[in-house]
Design a protein around this motif. Structure first.
Motif, PDB file in Angstrom:
ATOM      1  N   ARG A 267       1.020  -1.004   0.057  1.00  0.00           N
ATOM      2  CA  ARG A 267       0.014   0.071  -0.175  1.00  0.00           C
ATOM      3  C   ARG A 267       1.080   1.346  -0.159  1.00  0.00           C
ATOM      4  N   VAL A 268       2.053   0.874   0.600  1.00  0.00           N
ATOM      5  CA  VAL A 268       2.939   2.535   0.829  1.00  0.00           C
ATOM      6  C   VAL A 268       3.320   2.285  -1.133  1.00  0.00           C
ATOM      7  N   ARG A 269       4.260   1.751  -1.089  1.00  0.00           N
ATOM      8  CA  ARG A 269       4.328   1.578  -2.855  1.00  0.00           C
ATOM      9  C   ARG A 269       2.668   2.159  -3.864  1.00  0.00           C
ATOM     10  N   HIS A 270       2.093   2.243  -3.102  1.00  0.00           N
ATOM     11  CA  HIS A 270       0.784   2.678  -4.134  1.00  0.00           C
ATOM     12  C   HIS A 270       0.832   3.820  -4.125  1.00  0.00           C
ATOM     13  N   TYR A 271       0.826   4.213  -2.678  1.00  0.00           N
ATOM     14  CA  TYR A 271       0.875   5.385  -2.426  1.00  0.00           C
ATOM     15  C   TYR A 271       1.971   6.901  -2.792  1.00  0.00           C
ATOM     16  N   ALA A 272       2.817   6.220  -2.712  1.00  0.00           N
ATOM     17  CA  ALA A 272       4.454   6.958  -3.333  1.00  0.00           C
ATOM     18  C   ALA A 272       4.439   7.611  -4.401  1.00  0.00           C
ATOM     19  N   PHE A 273       5.015   8.745  -4.343  1.00  0.00           N
ATOM     20  CA  PHE A 273       4.769   9.615  -5.665  1.00  0.00           C
ATOM     21  C   PHE A 273       6.129   8.867  -6.336  1.00  0.00           C
ATOM     22  N   HIS A 274       6.124   7.529  -6.449  1.00  0.00           N
ATOM     23  CA  HIS A 274       7.434   7.231  -7.602  1.00  0.00           C
ATOM     24  C   HIS A 274       6.558   5.692  -8.017  1.00  0.00           C
ATOM     25  N   ASP A 275       7.167   5.049  -8.784  1.00  0.00           N
ATOM     26  CA  ASP A 275       6.600   3.609  -9.648  1.00  0.00           C
ATOM     27  C   ASP A 275       7.431   2.772  -9.321  1.00  0.00           C
ATOM     28  N   ASP A 276       8.954   3.161  -8.940  1.00  0.00           N
ATOM     29  CA  ASP A 276       9.213   1.809  -8.141  1.00  0.00           C
ATOM     30  C   ASP A 276      10.030   2.256  -7.082  1.00  0.00           C
ATOM     31  N   LEU A 277       9.740   2.594  -5.648  1.00  0.00           N
ATOM     32  CA  LEU A 277       9.955   2.874  -4.927  1.00  0.00           C
ATOM     33  C   LEU A 277      10.183   1.675  -4.248  1.00  0.00           C
ATOM     34  N   CYS A 278      11.721   2.168  -3.145  1.00  0.00           N
ATOM     35  CA  CYS A 278      13.113   1.509  -2.383  1.00  0.00           C
ATOM     36  C   CYS A 278      13.514   1.208  -1.331  1.00  0.00           C
ATOM     37  N   THR A 279      12.708   2.760  -0.903  1.00  0.00           N
ATOM     38  CA  THR A 279      12.709   2.688   0.070  1.00  0.00           C
ATOM     39  C   THR A 279      12.292   1.386   1.810  1.00  0.00           C
ATOM     40  N   PRO A 280      13.108   1.255   1.970  1.00  0.00           N
ATOM     41  CA  PRO A 280      13.191   0.187   3.100  1.00  0.00           C
ATOM     42  C   PRO A 280      12.676   0.238   4.353  1.00  0.00           C
ATOM     43  N   ILE A 281      11.535  -0.683   4.998  1.00  0.00           N
ATOM     44  CA  ILE A 281      10.933   0.038   5.694  1.00  0.00           C
ATOM     45  C   ILE A 281      10.905  -1.055   6.510  1.00  0.00           C
TER      46      ILE A 281
END
Length: 303
Positions: A267-281
């Motif tokens: 869900r975070v990837r869906h809402y973040a403003f990037h189509d290839d989110l790689c931020t470690p959670i």
């Protein structure tokens, strides 16, 4: 004796429990106590309990040695008035907690936001170590955040840096104790989810039971849990879009919900403003005691 050679007392004053530790100068854990926070006794009862825990910890400091004392609180100290503000343990709001503790103990006491303490500890000793810019999240009774840059927590001129829990994401949402509506805390804290479930169903159910019910397929619990995961994604996705941190570390009791690291991250990837989110959670490494170790790190003492 330098600050680095002193013993350190840390106290994490939470909405549910209060924990105290005594650390040796080399970081060795010498003593640890945990007890329920006596909120029912009001502000004076809380002050008495924290002071008693500090005295007990200090009794373990060898003769001839000094110690620092740090307290993490679910709020912050106003730099002008010295009064607590923005605390989800509302009996603390408007009270001179730092001054009163120093009066009780007869010595300096450092006080910082509990999310700052959590973030500091995780960035120096835990999951955030080695990352440049880290956003630390506490999801428990309330919801808070802290920002650590290269090993140091940023506090800000108003001492509210990282106060993610009181970012209003829904102007038509539930009222928050801070005076706004639809704050992050009303969406993804344990108390917020429980209150939402009660409004929807008329049934009082703990967050643990809501999660368990969702896993068992109970329709009302499943709907509440799905909304929780979606709110988590929306809130954290927006935060990542704003801050673009090198890592996010989750703490607090709700950080033990394994679905956050699967469906929640999706869900975070869906809402973040990037189509290839790689931020470690990342899940914290220090458990629910990270905050108390961070409090020990920020402790004040006689120099």
């Amino acid at each position: 004796m330098s600050r680095e050679e002193k013993y350190r007392i840390g106290i994490d004053l939470g909405g549910t429990k209060t924990e105290a530790v005594l650390l040796a100068p080399d970081g060795t854990l010498l003593d640890r106590r945990r007890q329920p926070t006596p909120l029912a006794l009001g502000y004076s009862g809380v002050i008495d309990a924290v002071a008693a825990m500090a005295r007990h910890a200090a009794s373990g400091v060898p003769s001839g040695h000094d110690c620092t004392i740090g307290v993490g609180i679910p709020g912050s100290i106003d730099s002008v008035t010295g009064l607590v503000r923005n605390a989800n343990s509302t009996c603390l709001i408007g009270k001179p907690l730092q001054r009163d503790l120093e009066s009780h103990l007869g010595r300096p006491v450092g006080v910082r936001n509990d999310a700052d303490c959590f973030t500091l500890a995780e960035c120096r000793l835990g999951a955030g170590a080695g990352y440049g810019l880290v956003f630390g999240v506490i999801m428990g009774t309330g919801c808070g955040g802290g920002i650590c840059i290269d090993g140091d927590v940023r506090e800000g001129p108003h001492r509210i840096c990282g106060e993610w829990g009181h970012f209003s994401v829904d102007p038509f949402g539930a009222p928050c104790y801070c005076g706004n509506r639809g704050c992050v805390e009303t969406k993804i804290s344990g108390s917020g989810v429980e209150a939402s479930f009660f409004r929807d169903t008329g049934v009082e159910l703990s967050m643990d039971r809501i999660v368990a019910g969702a896993r068992e397929g109970e329709p009302r619990c499943k709907a509440a849990f799905e909304r929780f995961l979606d709110d988590f994604g929306r809130c954290l996705g927006g935060l990542i879009s704003l801050l673009d941190p090198d890592a996010v570390v989750l703490g607090g009791g709700l950080s033990n919900i394994e679905e956050l690291y699967g469906a929640g991250v999706a869900r975070v990837r869906h809402y973040a403003f990037h189509d290839d989110l790689c931020t470690p959670i990342l899940k914290n490494r220090l458990g629910d005691s990270a905050g108390v170790f961070g409090a020990a790190m920020i402790g004040a003492g006689r120099e």
